[in-house]
Design a protein around this motif. Structure first.
Motif, PDB file in Angstrom:
ATOM      1  N   ASP A  67       0.848  -1.191   0.000  1.00  0.00           N
ATOM      2  CA  ASP A  67       0.000   0.000   0.000  1.00  0.00           C
ATOM      3  C   ASP A  67       0.885   1.242   0.000  1.00  0.00           C
ATOM      4  O   ASP A  67       2.030   1.195   0.468  1.00  0.00           O
ATOM      5  N   ILE A  68       0.357   2.342  -0.492  1.00  0.00           N
ATOM      6  CA  ILE A  68       1.131   3.589  -0.528  1.00  0.00           C
ATOM      7  C   ILE A  68       1.599   3.990   0.868  1.00  0.00           C
ATOM      8  O   ILE A  68       2.668   4.585   1.035  1.00  0.00           O
ATOM      9  N   SER A  69       0.821   3.627   1.892  1.00  0.00           N
ATOM     10  CA  SER A  69       1.183   3.983   3.264  1.00  0.00           C
ATOM     11  C   SER A  69       2.367   3.172   3.782  1.00  0.00           C
ATOM     12  O   SER A  69       2.911   3.488   4.851  1.00  0.00           O
ATOM     13  N   ASN A  70       2.769   2.148   3.050  1.00  0.00           N
ATOM     14  CA  ASN A  70       3.906   1.314   3.464  1.00  0.00           C
ATOM     15  C   ASN A  70       5.253   1.887   3.030  1.00  0.00           C
ATOM     16  O   ASN A  70       6.290   1.537   3.588  1.00  0.00           O
ATOM     17  N   LEU A  71       5.235   2.748   2.031  1.00  0.00           N
ATOM     18  CA  LEU A  71       6.477   3.089   1.337  1.00  0.00           C
ATOM     19  C   LEU A  71       7.463   3.882   2.181  1.00  0.00           C
ATOM     20  O   LEU A  71       8.660   3.892   1.893  1.00  0.00           O
ATOM     21  N   HIS A  72       7.000   4.548   3.241  1.00  0.00           N
ATOM     22  CA  HIS A  72       7.916   5.386   4.011  1.00  0.00           C
ATOM     23  C   HIS A  72       8.801   4.586   4.967  1.00  0.00           C
ATOM     24  O   HIS A  72       9.759   5.135   5.517  1.00  0.00           O
ATOM     25  N   ARG A  73       8.508   3.291   5.168  1.00  0.00           N
ATOM     26  CA  ARG A  73       9.315   2.521   6.122  1.00  0.00           C
ATOM     27  C   ARG A  73       9.577   1.085   5.674  1.00  0.00           C
ATOM     28  O   ARG A  73      10.305   0.359   6.355  1.00  0.00           O
ATOM     29  N   GLN A  74       8.998   0.664   4.585  1.00  0.00           N
ATOM     30  CA  GLN A  74       9.172  -0.703   4.121  1.00  0.00           C
ATOM     31  C   GLN A  74      10.009  -0.729   2.853  1.00  0.00           C
ATOM     32  O   GLN A  74      10.216   0.304   2.220  1.00  0.00           O
ATOM     33  N   GLN A  75      10.476  -1.878   2.455  1.00  0.00           N
ATOM     34  CA  GLN A  75      11.426  -1.989   1.344  1.00  0.00           C
ATOM     35  C   GLN A  75      10.782  -1.917  -0.035  1.00  0.00           C
ATOM     36  O   GLN A  75      11.479  -1.949  -1.038  1.00  0.00           O
ATOM     37  N   TYR A  76       9.471  -1.772  -0.108  1.00  0.00           N
ATOM     38  CA  TYR A  76       8.783  -1.839  -1.395  1.00  0.00           C
ATOM     39  C   TYR A  76       8.936  -0.557  -2.196  1.00  0.00           C
ATOM     40  O   TYR A  76       9.276   0.507  -1.672  1.00  0.00           O
ATOM     41  N   GLN A  77       8.643  -0.683  -3.480  1.00  0.00           N
ATOM     42  CA  GLN A  77       8.767   0.431  -4.406  1.00  0.00           C
ATOM     43  C   GLN A  77       7.386   0.878  -4.875  1.00  0.00           C
ATOM     44  O   GLN A  77       6.421   0.103  -4.834  1.00  0.00           O
ATOM     45  N   ALA A  78       7.312   2.118  -5.336  1.00  0.00           N
ATOM     46  CA  ALA A  78       6.018   2.697  -5.703  1.00  0.00           C
ATOM     47  C   ALA A  78       5.317   1.888  -6.801  1.00  0.00           C
ATOM     48  O   ALA A  78       4.082   1.798  -6.805  1.00  0.00           O
ATOM     49  N   ASP A  79       6.079   1.311  -7.716  1.00  0.00           N
ATOM     50  CA  ASP A  79       5.446   0.557  -8.799  1.00  0.00           C
ATOM     51  C   ASP A  79       4.984  -0.824  -8.361  1.00  0.00           C
ATOM     52  O   ASP A  79       4.437  -1.587  -9.160  1.00  0.00           O
ATOM     53  N   GLN A  80       5.173  -1.158  -7.073  1.00  0.00           N
ATOM     54  CA  GLN A  80       4.697  -2.439  -6.548  1.00  0.00           C
ATOM     55  C   GLN A  80       3.404  -2.305  -5.745  1.00  0.00           C
ATOM     56  O   GLN A  80       2.899  -3.293  -5.218  1.00  0.00           O
ATOM     57  N   ILE A  81       2.871  -1.100  -5.666  1.00  0.00           N
ATOM     58  CA  ILE A  81       1.616  -0.891  -4.938  1.00  0.00           C
ATOM     59  C   ILE A  81       0.528  -1.797  -5.530  1.00  0.00           C
ATOM     60  O   ILE A  81       0.354  -1.867  -6.748  1.00  0.00           O
ATOM     61  N   ALA A 192      11.139   5.256   9.368  1.00  0.00           N
ATOM     62  CA  ALA A 192      11.991   4.211   8.805  1.00  0.00           C
ATOM     63  C   ALA A 192      13.230   3.910   9.649  1.00  0.00           C
ATOM     64  O   ALA A 192      13.525   2.729   9.899  1.00  0.00           O
ATOM     65  N   PRO A 193      13.992   4.920  10.114  1.00  0.00           N
ATOM     66  CA  PRO A 193      15.227   4.573  10.820  1.00  0.00           C
ATOM     67  C   PRO A 193      15.013   3.713  12.056  1.00  0.00           C
ATOM     68  O   PRO A 193      15.749   2.755  12.298  1.00  0.00           O
ATOM     69  N   ARG A 194      13.970   4.036  12.849  1.00  0.00           N
ATOM     70  CA  ARG A 194      13.767   3.295  14.091  1.00  0.00           C
ATOM     71  C   ARG A 194      13.222   1.895  13.815  1.00  0.00           C
ATOM     72  O   ARG A 194      13.619   0.927  14.482  1.00  0.00           O
ATOM     73  N   VAL A 195      12.338   1.774  12.847  1.00  0.00           N
ATOM     74  CA  VAL A 195      11.840   0.453  12.469  1.00  0.00           C
ATOM     75  C   VAL A 195      12.982  -0.402  11.913  1.00  0.00           C
ATOM     76  O   VAL A 195      13.129  -1.580  12.251  1.00  0.00           O
ATOM     77  N   MET A 196      13.806   0.216  11.080  1.00  0.00           N
ATOM     78  CA  MET A 196      14.936  -0.514  10.505  1.00  0.00           C
ATOM     79  C   MET A 196      15.957  -0.917  11.561  1.00  0.00           C
ATOM     80  O   MET A 196      16.581  -1.983  11.458  1.00  0.00           O
ATOM     81  N   LEU A 197      16.134  -0.083  12.588  1.00  0.00           N
ATOM     82  CA  LEU A 197      17.029  -0.436  13.690  1.00  0.00           C
ATOM     83  C   LEU A 197      16.567  -1.714  14.380  1.00  0.00           C
ATOM     84  O   LEU A 197      17.364  -2.608  14.661  1.00  0.00           O
ATOM     85  N   CYS A 198      15.265  -1.782  14.648  1.00  0.00           N
ATOM     86  CA  CYS A 198      14.727  -2.969  15.307  1.00  0.00           C
ATOM     87  C   CYS A 198      14.864  -4.193  14.402  1.00  0.00           C
ATOM     88  O   CYS A 198      15.236  -5.281  14.864  1.00  0.00           O
ATOM     89  N   ALA A 199      14.581  -4.011  13.115  1.00  0.00           N
ATOM     90  CA  ALA A 199      14.738  -5.112  12.159  1.00  0.00           C
ATOM     91  C   ALA A 199      16.191  -5.565  12.088  1.00  0.00           C
ATOM     92  O   ALA A 199      16.477  -6.770  11.994  1.00  0.00           O
ATOM     93  N   ALA A 200      17.112  -4.605  12.153  1.00  0.00           N
ATOM     94  CA  ALA A 200      18.541  -4.948  12.124  1.00  0.00           C
ATOM     95  C   ALA A 200      18.937  -5.743  13.363  1.00  0.00           C
ATOM     96  O   ALA A 200      19.747  -6.676  13.281  1.00  0.00           O
ATOM     97  N   HIS A 201      18.358  -5.400  14.521  1.00  0.00           N
ATOM     98  CA  HIS A 201      18.618  -6.178  15.728  1.00  0.00           C
ATOM     99  C   HIS A 201      18.157  -7.623  15.531  1.00  0.00           C
ATOM    100  O   HIS A 201      18.863  -8.566  15.925  1.00  0.00           O
ATOM    101  N   GLN A 202      16.974  -7.797  14.934  1.00  0.00           N
ATOM    102  CA  GLN A 202      16.469  -9.149  14.721  1.00  0.00           C
ATOM    103  C   GLN A 202      17.356  -9.929  13.758  1.00  0.00           C
ATOM    104  O   GLN A 202      17.700 -11.093  14.001  1.00  0.00           O
TER     105      GLN A 202
END
Length: 216
Positions: A67-81, A192-202
């Motif tokens: 979804d468009i709301s995912n793009l600010h913190r997830q790895q997806y691209q706009a053309d994958q909506i 994105a940075p804080r979510v990615m930090l947690c993902a990096a810990h995992q």
């Protein structure tokens, strides 16, 4: 230097990873299977990190679409909506690590299908948004798949200090990453940075376990 646009051979990529990680350690990564349950801000970033590390097999599970709301913190691209997250992430990962074995399940994880979906994984990463889904997965793995390693997350919302994101060992094979406090339900948002930090810990805990280090 490789030709522009030419994908390296499987052997070339393996030798490059061995040069970075060492042959013995890379063999552990290559021979492992990791399941990522939920492919949002946590899961998509976990999967990318593990693919880059040369994990041999990734099991990707999510029922949702990009979804468009995912793009600010997830790895997806706009053309994958509109695409299924499983398909979209598989496309991304195949560009990063074309020889990783990727298994996708476009389903919702339930108490009934949990064992079947996750029985082949060495390590399971919980990356759900919903608190009830998190609890269901954690309880199910601890009860039915107690020989597996489980790495879950709690608390990565808002603009709190990056240093508050931690990994702690809850039980012998159960780890929890995050600040343990922040909640997106408190209207403090997800960046994105804080979510990615947690993902990096995992993802880092996955690699530590595979390397023989069971402490965070």
């Amino acid at each position: 230097m490789a030709d522009l646009g030419c994908i390296p051979s499987k052997g070339e990529m393996q030798r490059t990873l061995e040069a970075r990680h060492g042959k013995e350690l890379q063999a552990r990564f290559t021979d492992s299977t990791v399941a990522v349950c939920g492919l949002g801000g946590l899961g998509s970033n976990i999967a990318v990190s593990l693919a880059r590390a040369g994990i041999g097999r990734l099991i990707l599970i999510d029922f949702d679409r990009v979804d468009i709301s995912n793009l600010h913190r997830q790895q997806y691209q706009a053309d994958q909506i509109g695409c299924c997250k499983t398909d979209a992430l598989q496309e991304i990962l195949q560009k990063i690590s074309p020889y990783t074995d990727i298994v996708t399940h476009t389903v919702r994880v339930t108490e009934e299908n949990l064992t079947e979906l996750l029985q082949d994984a060495d390590i399971i990463c919980e990356a759900f948004d919903d608190a009830e889904a998190k609890a269901m997965l954690v309880n199910g793995v601890l009860e039915k798949l107690h020989t597996k390693y489980l790495i879950a997350a709690s608390g990565m919302a808002g603009l709190g200090s990056a240093n508050s994101i931690k990994t702690r060992r809850v039980m012998k094979r159960f780890y929890l990453c995050g600040d343990g406090v922040s909640d997106v339900a408190d209207d403090i948002g997800l960046v994105a940075p804080r979510v990615m930090l947690c993902a990096a810990h995992q993802a880092q805990m996955v690699l530590r376990i595979l390397s023989g280090h069971d402490e965070p």
